[in-house]
Motif scaffolding. Structure first.
Motif, PDB file in Angstrom:
ATOM      1  N   ILE A 307       6.065  -3.764   3.927  1.00  0.00           N
ATOM      2  CA  ILE A 307       4.919  -3.046   2.885  1.00  0.00           C
ATOM      3  C   ILE A 307       4.894  -1.585   3.201  1.00  0.00           C
ATOM      4  CG2 ILE A 307       2.768  -2.893   2.470  1.00  0.00           C
ATOM      5  CD1 ILE A 307       4.021  -5.360   1.147  1.00  0.00           C
ATOM      6  N   THR A 308       4.784  -0.670   2.423  1.00  0.00           N
ATOM      7  CA  THR A 308       5.066   0.581   2.626  1.00  0.00           C
ATOM      8  C   THR A 308       3.449   1.181   2.386  1.00  0.00           C
ATOM      9  OG1 THR A 308       7.103   1.035   1.711  1.00  0.00           O
ATOM     10  CG2 THR A 308       5.801   3.001   1.985  1.00  0.00           C
ATOM     11  N   ASP A 309       3.029   1.722   3.454  1.00  0.00           N
ATOM     12  CA  ASP A 309       1.476   2.307   3.275  1.00  0.00           C
ATOM     13  C   ASP A 309       1.680   3.303   1.996  1.00  0.00           C
ATOM     14  OD1 ASP A 309       0.863   0.689   5.367  1.00  0.00           O
ATOM     15  OD2 ASP A 309       1.021   2.143   6.883  1.00  0.00           O
ATOM     16  N   ASN A 310       0.159   3.384   1.372  1.00  0.00           N
ATOM     17  CA  ASN A 310       0.037   4.344   0.308  1.00  0.00           C
ATOM     18  C   ASN A 310       0.865   4.513  -0.672  1.00  0.00           C
ATOM     19  OD1 ASN A 310      -2.222   5.593   2.058  1.00  0.00           O
ATOM     20  ND2 ASN A 310      -0.624   6.340   3.463  1.00  0.00           N
ATOM     21  N   ALA A 311       1.363   3.239  -1.154  1.00  0.00           N
ATOM     22  CA  ALA A 311       2.316   2.992  -2.176  1.00  0.00           C
ATOM     23  C   ALA A 311       2.077   1.815  -2.914  1.00  0.00           C
ATOM     24  CB  ALA A 311       3.810   3.153  -1.812  1.00  0.00           C
ATOM     25  N   THR A 312       2.577   1.896  -3.888  1.00  0.00           N
ATOM     26  CA  THR A 312       2.508   0.451  -4.696  1.00  0.00           C
ATOM     27  C   THR A 312       3.496  -0.533  -4.436  1.00  0.00           C
ATOM     28  OG1 THR A 312       1.607   1.453  -6.824  1.00  0.00           O
ATOM     29  CG2 THR A 312       2.289  -0.562  -7.111  1.00  0.00           C
ATOM     30  N   ASN A 313       3.196  -1.700  -3.850  1.00  0.00           N
ATOM     31  CA  ASN A 313       4.063  -2.611  -3.289  1.00  0.00           C
ATOM     32  C   ASN A 313       4.227  -3.684  -4.260  1.00  0.00           C
ATOM     33  OD1 ASN A 313       4.947  -1.626  -0.382  1.00  0.00           O
ATOM     34  ND2 ASN A 313       2.919  -1.081  -0.784  1.00  0.00           N
ATOM     35  N   ILE A 314       5.371  -4.427  -4.535  1.00  0.00           N
ATOM     36  CA  ILE A 314       5.413  -5.550  -5.360  1.00  0.00           C
ATOM     37  C   ILE A 314       6.498  -6.365  -4.449  1.00  0.00           C
ATOM     38  CG2 ILE A 314       6.376  -6.518  -7.435  1.00  0.00           C
ATOM     39  CD1 ILE A 314       5.862  -4.150  -9.055  1.00  0.00           C
TER      40      ILE A 314
END
Length: 333
Positions: A307-314
């Motif tokens: 999961i990448t912080d400060n980003a939209t994750n799908i």
């Protein structure tokens, strides 16, 4: 042969597999208490054919004479770049085991096995297929040792198996992520199964498996293999009285990592599957059963690794089936 065409996975393959696997096995009663068995198998085969990957083309899909923006890049199969498949394989497997009777209702056993498996179409579309159609890393090697105890005791049965396994995975194509997976693993573990008869009517079946698995080579050395739970269990209490039988199957698993980098973890879960059987007569039985009656969300695998912080994750994941309830009548004649 297959011609899948969806998303970014358009491909075609037409391959023929000619396989043979002669084997020989035998068992010996060395003493009244000691039995030994052994088996040897030789697998060999030849694979021939062709395969083609994907590309995009300009194509008037609706035949209106105009190339629309959506028709500038149409997913297609690149038959102009068809590649050959032409390779042979062979490998040996063996298994050696022994069972020693301690008493009439108890014994200990040991077994060592070594073998392999080939990847068939899973190796296509990877760098493991060379330009002339030959293959590197065609098989995965598997070695396993077991040591256990079996007992038919007064309260029921107890079966305990300690195991060690080693897997050399040469590399196979994962269609969803478009990656080649190649790892070496080793695992230690313990399997326990028991049947407890509390009375003539009430019985409990249970099992548990504890596994300590690690990746032993490569960039992820020392990590846990993806989707490998360190602990899984089942529990099935059942009650039978005359024509009535009721019980609930409980299945649980601890959490596991989505990928070998061990950055994203799927939570563990427990599901309950109750049932009721009633025998109305010698030829008519009714059943009501539920699956995942608590509607638990359980994830079995996911392709994304973090999961990448400060980003939209799908995250693309696969879940177990939600709550279902069914009723049926069985007529025997």
């Amino acid at each position: 042969m297959g011609v899948p065409l969806w998303g970014n996975l358009q491909r075609d393959y037409n391959t023929a597999y000619n396989m043979s696997a002669p084997y020989v096995s035998g068992s010996w009663e060395v003493t009244p208490s000691l039995n030994v068995d052994a088996s040897v198998r030789w697998d060999f085969g030849q694979v021939n054919g062709t395969y083609s990957g994907g590309t995009t083309v300009r194509k008037d899909m609706n035949n209106d004479g105009v190339i629309l923006a959506s028709e500038e890049k149409v997913a297609s199969i690149d038959y102009a770049s068809t590649k050959p498949v032409n390779y042979k394989y062979n490998y040996g497997s063996f298994s050696l085991g022994a069972n020693y009777k301690l008493q009439e209702n108890q014994s200990v056993f040991a077994r060592y096995s070594s073998g392999a498996t080939t990847k068939a179409d899973r190796i296509l579309f990877t760098s493991n297929v060379l330009a002339d159609g030959s293959i590197r890393g065609v098989k995965d090697q598997i070695d396993q040792a077991e040591l256990g105890y079996k007992g038919n005791l007064g309260f029921g049965g107890l079966f305990v198996t300690a195991f060690y396994s080693r897997v050399n995975e040469q590399g196979g194509f994962e269609a969803t992520t478009q990656r080649v997976i190649a790892n070496h693993y080793r695992s230690f573990g313990l399997e326990i199964e028991t049947i407890v008869k509390l009375s003539k009517a009430f019985t409990i079946n249970a099992s548990a498996t504890l596994t300590d698995a690690k990746i032993t080579q490569g960039a992820n050395q020392g990590n846990f293999p993806r989707r490998q739970s360190p602990f899984i269990f089942t529990l099935l209490p059942s009650y039978t009285a005359g024509p009535l039988s009721i019980g609930v199957s409980t299945i649980g698993t601890a959490g596991s990592y989505t990928q070998d980098v061990n950055q994203l973890k799927m939570k563990g879960y427990v599901i309950f599957n109750p049932y009721i059987n009633y025998r109305f007569s010698s030829f008519l039985t009714g059943t009501i059963s539920g699956n995942n009656i608590t509607n638990t969300l359980g994830l079995t695998e996911a392709e994304d690794s973090s999961i990448t912080d400060n980003a939209t994750n799908i995250v693309r994941a696969r879940s177990i089936t939600g709550r279902t309830i069914s009723a049926s009548l069985l007529l025997t004649f």
